[in-house]
Design a protein around this motif. Structure first.
Motif, mmCIF file in Angstrom:
data_model
loop_
_atom_site.group_PDB
_atom_site.id
_atom_site.type_symbol
_atom_site.label_atom_id
_atom_site.label_comp_id
_atom_site.label_asym_id
_atom_site.label_seq_id
_atom_site.Cartn_x
_atom_site.Cartn_y
_atom_site.Cartn_z
ATOM 1 N N SER A 91 0.854 -1.181 0.000
ATOM 2 C CA SER A 91 0.000 0.000 0.000
ATOM 3 C C SER A 91 0.893 1.235 0.000
ATOM 4 O O SER A 91 1.783 1.359 0.839
ATOM 5 N N CYS A 92 0.636 2.135 -0.940
ATOM 6 C CA CYS A 92 1.448 3.350 -1.055
ATOM 7 C C CYS A 92 1.331 4.207 0.195
ATOM 8 O O CYS A 92 2.310 4.733 0.718
ATOM 9 N N ASP A 139 -3.619 5.801 -3.705
ATOM 10 C CA ASP A 139 -3.045 4.488 -3.435
ATOM 11 C C ASP A 139 -3.282 3.571 -4.606
ATOM 12 O O ASP A 139 -4.299 3.677 -5.308
ATOM 13 N N THR A 140 -2.346 2.680 -4.837
ATOM 14 C CA THR A 140 -2.513 1.678 -5.874
ATOM 15 C C THR A 140 -1.804 0.407 -5.459
ATOM 16 O O THR A 140 -0.754 0.458 -4.825
ATOM 17 N N SER A 141 -2.403 -0.710 -5.793
ATOM 18 C CA SER A 141 -1.711 -1.975 -5.555
ATOM 19 C C SER A 141 -2.078 -2.912 -6.681
ATOM 20 O O SER A 141 -3.080 -2.717 -7.372
ATOM 21 N N VAL A 158 -7.175 0.809 -7.210
ATOM 22 C CA VAL A 158 -6.758 2.214 -7.233
ATOM 23 C C VAL A 158 -7.714 3.020 -6.366
ATOM 24 O O VAL A 158 -8.922 2.891 -6.478
ATOM 25 N N ASP B 73 5.410 -2.880 5.680
ATOM 26 C CA ASP B 73 4.143 -2.317 5.227
ATOM 27 C C ASP B 73 3.046 -2.453 6.276
ATOM 28 O O ASP B 73 2.007 -1.837 6.185
ATOM 29 N N GLN B 95 9.607 2.946 -2.004
ATOM 30 C CA GLN B 95 8.731 4.124 -2.022
ATOM 31 C C GLN B 95 8.720 4.771 -3.401
ATOM 32 O O GLN B 95 7.674 5.161 -3.921
ATOM 33 N N LYS B 98 6.624 2.783 -5.744
ATOM 34 C CA LYS B 98 5.179 2.986 -5.501
ATOM 35 C C LYS B 98 4.726 4.302 -6.118
ATOM 36 O O LYS B 98 3.653 4.376 -6.714
ATOM 37 N N GLU B 101 4.447 3.839 -9.721
ATOM 38 C CA GLU B 101 3.216 3.097 -10.044
ATOM 39 C C GLU B 101 2.024 4.046 -10.055
ATOM 40 O O GLU B 101 1.148 3.948 -10.911
ATOM 41 N N LEU B 102 1.986 4.958 -9.111
ATOM 42 C CA LEU B 102 0.884 5.932 -9.054
ATOM 43 C C LEU B 102 0.897 6.823 -10.286
ATOM 44 O O LEU B 102 -0.137 7.123 -10.865
#
Lengths: 344, 291
Positions: A91-92, A139-141, A158, B73, B95, B98, B101-102
């Protein structure tokens, strides 16, 4: 000695070695010079086969290089896939908290400087994207599921918000390799969760985008809807705070109407209905209408038909000046005895 | 002249030539051998390096980074037992990934903006038709005193010049959103035509004709495969941002062998067909008509 293949050569080497005397004392006849083989190359040289052996050794190394490169390519792909999988699941939001914790520790705080610069640049890029698109992703996973060498399925989640209205998307993307350089991506499943304040209003639209897996349509429509929603909320809040005694907002989490009346002329009330329609294809249309209510007595006195013409006039003002200004003008007009033409 | 004397002269030269060519041959063979030897040594070193790389990759795969990252996490505030430099490196790199990715996830909105050079902004518009991701379009904008479009891959019929004159230097966000609307609408109309051809190929007569911008579409179809009646539809999308036609013209045609009395489509039916085209996307409208 015949034969040019590798197998033949080694057979011949063996034979040659066997022909050599094992020790000096055993087979040597006095006076005969001692022969011994010290390396395969020398042996092959004696046999006249050294260049062939070297050629074959070269081929063997080339084959080894080729095989190792293939194995390394597979390992690199597996490692990249594994790393993507590991990071994707995280999780971001939670991981940012971890970074903050690490920065606070005594033994690590000084090591964080360079990384913090890079992270700051990425945060700025995200902020810019949020302001240009109207969508703030938080957040994105992703969970990777490799189906075959040519097909990869990813399950994404998302989380984000548009003008204060949150949303969550849960969807699958299937990527298929069409050729060496080409691949196709299709969204094969979509579940949308909108902010609970607007979920019921948007239910038909959300159902349609889920059926069609149309993420872009959803986001485009949701951004437009959220923009109008925030404008409406801001206007209602502002007017109710400015005129607490004369303005009331409709009940419920989703206020769509604002009513005001003059305290000295309770016979007339004005209700501004502000609805935001969103079509199945994501087209957002705000509708601002005025509904007036007046007592029979007041209407009898309205010989110029002011009340009857008000909604149309209000609509024109909304189109030219916007809903907020049109409502404020109406409130000012009603409070300044603009209806003095109505005589008792 | 004494022939024997000439022979005496010729033979030595011939021998000399033979010697020279033998020496040259041996020299060439030695040079080849040297090259071969060097090549073999080079391959040997390469094999050693590749083996080392393979061993390193295998070790990387065995490492338990996944568990460490999952622990970090979690909600538990404890940190794993590793050196501070290693910990900072691991957490910072994760980080960054991530955040990347966003940034990638923004492609879902259809709009992404990057800065490949300090004074250049690149905008990418990703298009999609329902769940299928289609082609992206790009634009590079230079920003010095004002914003100026350097190059782009947008189709010619998108009114770029008109929109950029009004919005590029006054409201960049609106400019980007406007281009997104034009491109999304164009791809939508185009893909609806492709879907129509694919889904109803058995009842379509000939090809579906359309303009480049897919803002004019014309086709003929039979209501049933064996039917003699043909509907000819001409759809116009007045704005390039429309995905529902604004003008619909429907004609009923008869196949050669049919008579006027074979016409069963009424005025009411035609009104219904027009309503379908006016209220939904192309393929859905045809589906509704056929139901």
């Amino acid at each position: 000695m015949a034969g040019s293949s590798e197998v033949d050569i080694f057979g011949e080497i063996q034979q040659t070695i066997n022909e050599f005397p094992a020790s000096e004392s055993e087979n040597e006849t006095p006076g005969t010079p001692r022969r011994s083989a010290t390396s395969i190359t020398q042996l092959l040289g004696l046999m006249g086969r050294e260049p062939t052996y070297r050629r074959n050794r070269k081929e063997r190394y080339k084959l080894q290089v080729e095989n190792l490169e293939k194995e390394i390519a597979v390992l690199e792909e597996r490692l990249a896939y594994r790393k993507q999988e590991e990071v994707g699941k995280l999780s971001c939001k939670k991981f940012e908290k971890t970074w903050k914790r690490v920065k606070r520790l005594n033994q690590t705080s000084q090591l964080c400087g360079r990384h913090e610069e890079e992270l700051k640049a990425l945060r700025e890029q995200l902020h810019e994207l949020g302001s240009i698109t109207g969508v703030v992703l938080k957040d994105t996973s992703c969970i990777l599921k490799k189906i075959s060498s040519a097909v990869v399925k990813r399950q994404h989640r998302v989380e984000g918000s548009c003008h204060g209205l949150r949303f969550e998307l849960d969807f699958d993307i299937t990527e298929s390799k069409v050729s060496e350089t080409d691949s196709s991506s299709v969204i094969t499943r979509l579940a949308v969760e909108a902010d609970e304040a607007v979920n019921s209003d948007l239910a038909p639209f959300i159902q349609r985008v889920e059926e069609e897996c149309a993420i872009q349509t959803f986001l485009r429509g949701y951004v437009g809807y959220a923009e109008w929603h925030s404008q409406r909320q801001a206007m209602f809040e502002h007017l109710s705070q400015r005129h607490p005694n004369s303005v009331t907002i409709s009940e419920g989490t989703e206020a769509t109407q604002l009513t005001f009346s003059r305290s000295d002329q309770p016979g007339a009330t004005f209700t501004v209905h502000w609805t935001i329609d969103i079509s199945n294809i994501g087209k957002v249309t705000p509708k601002v209408q005025l509904v007036t209510k007046a007592t029979r007595q007041l209407l009898k006195m309205d010989t110029h038909g002011v009340f009857a013409r008000l909604p149309k006039r209000f609509e024109e003002k909304v189109n030219s000046h916007g809903a907020r200004q049109a409502t404020e003008l109406l409130m000012i007009a009603s409070s300044l005895n603009a209806f003095t033409k109505i005589t008792v | 002249m004494d022939v024997v004397l000439i022979d005496d002269f010729i033979d030595p030269y011939h021998h000399l030539q033979l010697l020279e060519s033998r020496v040259q041959k041996e020299a060439d063979e030695k040079a080849n051998e040297k090259r071969e030897h060097q090549e073999v040594e080079r391959l040997k070193v390469k094999v050693q390096k590749l083996r080392a790389k393979k061993a390193w990759l295998e070790q990387q795969l065995k490492q338990q980074h996944a568990k460490v990252l999952t622990d970090l996490d979690g909600d538990d505030n404890s940190l794993p037992d590793m050196g501070p430099q290693e910990l900072v490196q691991l957490v910072a790199e994760t980080q960054k990934k991530k955040f990347e990715e966003l940034i990638q996830a923004y492609r879902l909105t259809g709009i992404t903006v990057t800065t490949p050079e300090p004074d250049i902004t690149r905008v990418c518009w990703d298009t999609a038709h329902k769940g299928t991701l289609c082609e992206p379009y790009y634009m590079e904008i230079q920003h010095k005193e004002t914003l100026r479009i350097l190059r782009h891959s947008l189709p010619y019929f998108v009114p770029l010049e008109t929109v950029s004159q009004t919005l590029l230097n006054t409201d960049f966000k609106k400019f980007v959103a406007s281009m997104s609307e034009y491109l999304a609408a164009y791809v939508n109309r185009r893909q609806e035509i492709v879907m129509l051809q694919k889904k109803y190929s058995d009842i379509l007569i000939g090809e579906v004709e359309s303009s480049h911008a897919a803002d004019f579409v014309q086709f003929q179809l039979k209501l049933q495969p064996e039917s003699e009646q043909i509907i000819e539809a001409k759809l116009t999308y007045e704005q390039l941002t429309d995905i529902i036609p604004t003008k619909v013209r429907i004609k009923v045609l008869l196949r050669n062998s049919a008579n006027a009395s074979d016409v069963t489509i009424s005025t009411q039916d035609i009104k219904h067909y027009k309503q379908c085209f006016h209220s939904m996307e192309l393929t859905k409208a045809v589906g509704e008509i056929l139901d």
